[in-house]
Enzyme design. Structure first.
Site, short mmCIF file in Angstrom:
data_model
loop_
_atom_site.label_atom_id
_atom_site.label_comp_id
_atom_site.label_asym_id
_atom_site.label_seq_id
_atom_site.Cartn_x
_atom_site.Cartn_y
_atom_site.Cartn_z
N GLU A 217 0.83 -1.20 0.00
CA GLU A 217 0.00 0.00 0.00
C GLU A 217 0.88 1.26 0.00
O GLU A 217 0.65 2.20 0.77
CB GLU A 217 -0.97 -0.02 1.19
CG GLU A 217 -2.03 -1.11 1.07
CD GLU A 217 -3.12 -1.02 2.11
OE1 GLU A 217 -4.29 -1.27 1.76
OE2 GLU A 217 -2.81 -0.72 3.27
N GLU B 96 -6.50 -7.75 -0.90
CA GLU B 96 -6.90 -7.66 0.50
C GLU B 96 -8.40 -7.41 0.52
O GLU B 96 -8.86 -6.27 0.48
CB GLU B 96 -6.17 -6.54 1.25
CG GLU B 96 -4.79 -6.87 1.70
CD GLU B 96 -4.23 -5.85 2.69
OE1 GLU B 96 -5.03 -5.18 3.39
OE2 GLU B 96 -2.99 -5.73 2.75
#
Length: 581
Positions: free
Chosen positions: A158, A234
């Site tokens: 991320e 995710e």
């Protein structure tokens, strides 16, 4: 040998379209004796792949002391996944977030002077290069094109939410390829335009992280990744808890519907989490979005497998969805059975502070990092100048910042507590000659600019507006304190350690009820279960059967506040706290 590649619209396994249906399982949050059981249950839900982060600070808490054995045996974990006939995805960071302390980065790394974290800074690149090479020594021979089961490796984590240093990403990518990683490389970011733009490179396959509005998020992802398979790497099916909050759950039917949307569109998915596990010891991270919020010991995450490895409603809801798109075994995992309920007296107690702090004084309080201390407790002492007290016999003791909680004593008398979470930095103390302050690191923030921040008493404390100098400080060894309770020594002041024993006919999972106690740390047979705190929401600690034995077992705690009930109470079922009404 097999091949795993990226095609125009799909992942390709030996040239044929392949939909990855994965679940997250962090080996460092699960007792090694339980790895095979959790992996097998993933297959029973219909998953074909297991994903795991790699926590650098679990493998190398002290620089140069690399460990890939026992709890850190990533190779064995991947081999167990392969033995179940499943593929694996490895996400080595080096930053992982994951509600894990310091986002997975070692304290020795983040406390290096002038280091530039998560960017092209020489000290950081040098350190991470050594780490990445060690990880890939384990991963490379286990890739699918070498006869193993690893099909994807992720670059960073991320990153678009943190930075946009493309040279850093290129360095990581080049290093990964130099380490003989030949499987496809991915990145992950939340499906927001700026994050997706900043967090990847053209040669890396973009994936998304989200837990709802799947069709909308896939559309955004497709705009930035116009070819190849769509993947939510995710898929958030639950959430984590923090002390002072509530226990988070998500609706199983709603999560299943979003999973169905993904799979129906042909997208691949990694369910975060399939099984959360536990932040054993003091491995929990912390949030700080204007208010510091340390993560609880349990990482149950309201996942398809609960913290104990038992299937939940979500397990069966997801299993039903997956069965529409992939083969699902007939076998169903057994439900959790109630644990034995009993009590054990904590008959031995010992005060923690039994003598003065030794060493050389410093003008300002030393940090945990100054001592290279990885434990959660530090003791500070200083002589009090009588001139600082006013006519009422009191004075205001003030700190620039407390990280993260401090208990204040004057001449062995407890005077008050200061909490970072409540932005407390000062209290009025009575006249005395000696000040003792106990500071707890409650968990390191695991994201953004607060990565690696120092712990302890920060800055120059004052008393009555006058700077206090001549601080003594000493790290406290919490496991040793817990073990010392058996000595039953008298005298001293401050927190107490306490211990007792209990008998079991056979090793079995237990649930330790911590509600009668205040705040502290618990151990069974020397195994560090984690933190407890009456603040909640968590009310029980999971005790894995692997930490127990038939016959006599030892329970010990370090209680930082008041041991009002000197009894260890084990209950039949877990209690992770109240839900939102």
């Amino acid at each position: 040998m097999s091949s795993f590649t990226i095609g125009e619209t799909d992942f390709l396994l030996d040239g044929a379209p392949y939909q990855v249906i994965a679940g997250a399982l962090h080996y460092f949050r699960v007792h090694p004796d339980q790895w095979a059981d959790r992996i097998h249950k993933a297959k029973l839900m219909g998953l074909n792949t297991i994903e795991t982060y790699v926590a650098w600070n679990a493998h190398e808490p002290v620089r140069g002391q690399w460990d890939a054995t026992d709890w850190n045996d990533l190779g064995r974990f991947l081999d167990l996944v392969a033995a179940e006939g499943m593929h694996a995805i490895v996400r080595p960071g080096p930053y992982i977030c994951a509600e894990w302390h310091n986002g997975g980065l070692p304290v020795w790394l983040t406390s290096t002077p002038e280091i530039g974290l998560r960017r092209s800074e020489p000290q950081y690149i040098d350190a991470l290069s050594t780490y990445i090479r060690r990880v890939y020594e384990i991963v490379a021979p286990r890739q699918i094109d070498r006869g193993g089961n690893v099909i994807l490796v992720q670059i960073e984590n991320e990153y678009g939410a943190y930075g946009n240093d493309k040279e850093y990403l290129r360095t990581l990518t080049a290093l990964t390829r130099e380490c003989d990683i030949t499987v496809p490389l991915t990145t992950v970011d939340q499906p927001e335009d700026q994050m997706l733009e900043d967090g990847s490179l053209p040669e890396l396959h973009l994936t998304g992280s989200f837990g709802s509005r799947s069709a909308e998020r896939m559309k955004t992802l497709r705009a930035h990744q116009p070819t190849g398979p769509l993947m939510c790497s995710e898929f958030w099916d639950g959430w984590f808890d923090w002390w002072g909050g509530m226990h988070h759950t998500t609706d199983a039917a709603a999560s299943a519907a979003d999973l169905d949307t993904l799979l129906a569109a042909g997208a691949s998915v990694n369910i975060y989490m399939f099984h959360g596990g536990t932040n054993y010891g003091t491995t929990n991270g912390a949030n700080d979005k204007g208010r510091y919020a340390p993560i609880v010991t349990s990482y149950d995450y309201d996942a398809p497998l609960d913290e104990t490895g038992a299937p939940t409603e979500k397990f069966f809801a997801f299993r039903d969805v997956i069965a529409r798109y992939a083969p699902v075994p007939d076998e169903i995992p057994a439900a959790r059975v109630s644990a034995p309920a009993f009590e054990a007296a904590l008959s031995s107690q010992r005060a923690v502070f039994t003598g003065p702090v030794a060493g050389e004084p410093s003008d300002t309080p030393s940090s945990f990092e100054d001592h290279s201390h990885l434990g959660p407790l530090m003791r500070y002492e200083i002589a009090l100048p009588s001139a600082a007290f006013d006519a009422s016999g009191t004075a205001l003791l003030a700190f620039e910042e407390v990280r993260d909680m401090a208990w204040v004593f004057v001449d062995t008398k407890f005077c008050g507590r200061l909490s970072r979470a409540l932005h407390e930095r000062a209290l009025r103390i009575p006249v005395g000659t000696r000040l003792t302050v106990l500071v707890e690191d409650q968990g390191r923030v695991n994201y953004a600019s607060r990565l690696g921040e120092p712990k302890g008493l920060i800055g120059a404390p004052t008393l009555g507006g006058v700077t206090l100098t001549g601080w003594m400080s000493a790290p406290l060894d919490v496991p040793a304190l817990a073990a010392s309770a058996a000595s039953g020594a008298t005298g001293g002041f401050g927190p107490v350690s306490a211990s007792g024993s209990f008998e079991l006919e056979a090793a079995t999972d237990l649930f330790l009820d911590t509600d009668p106690w205040g705040k502290g740390f618990a151990f069974v047979n020397g195994f560090f279960l984690g933190r407890y705190w009456r603040s909640g929401p968590q009310r029980t600690l999971y005790v894995p059967a692997s930490a127990l034995r038939a016959g006599s077992n030892e329970i010990s705690i370090v209680e930082l506040e008041q041991l009002s009930t000197p009894v260890a109470r084990f209950v039949a079922d877990p209690d992770l706290g109240h839900l939102e009404e």
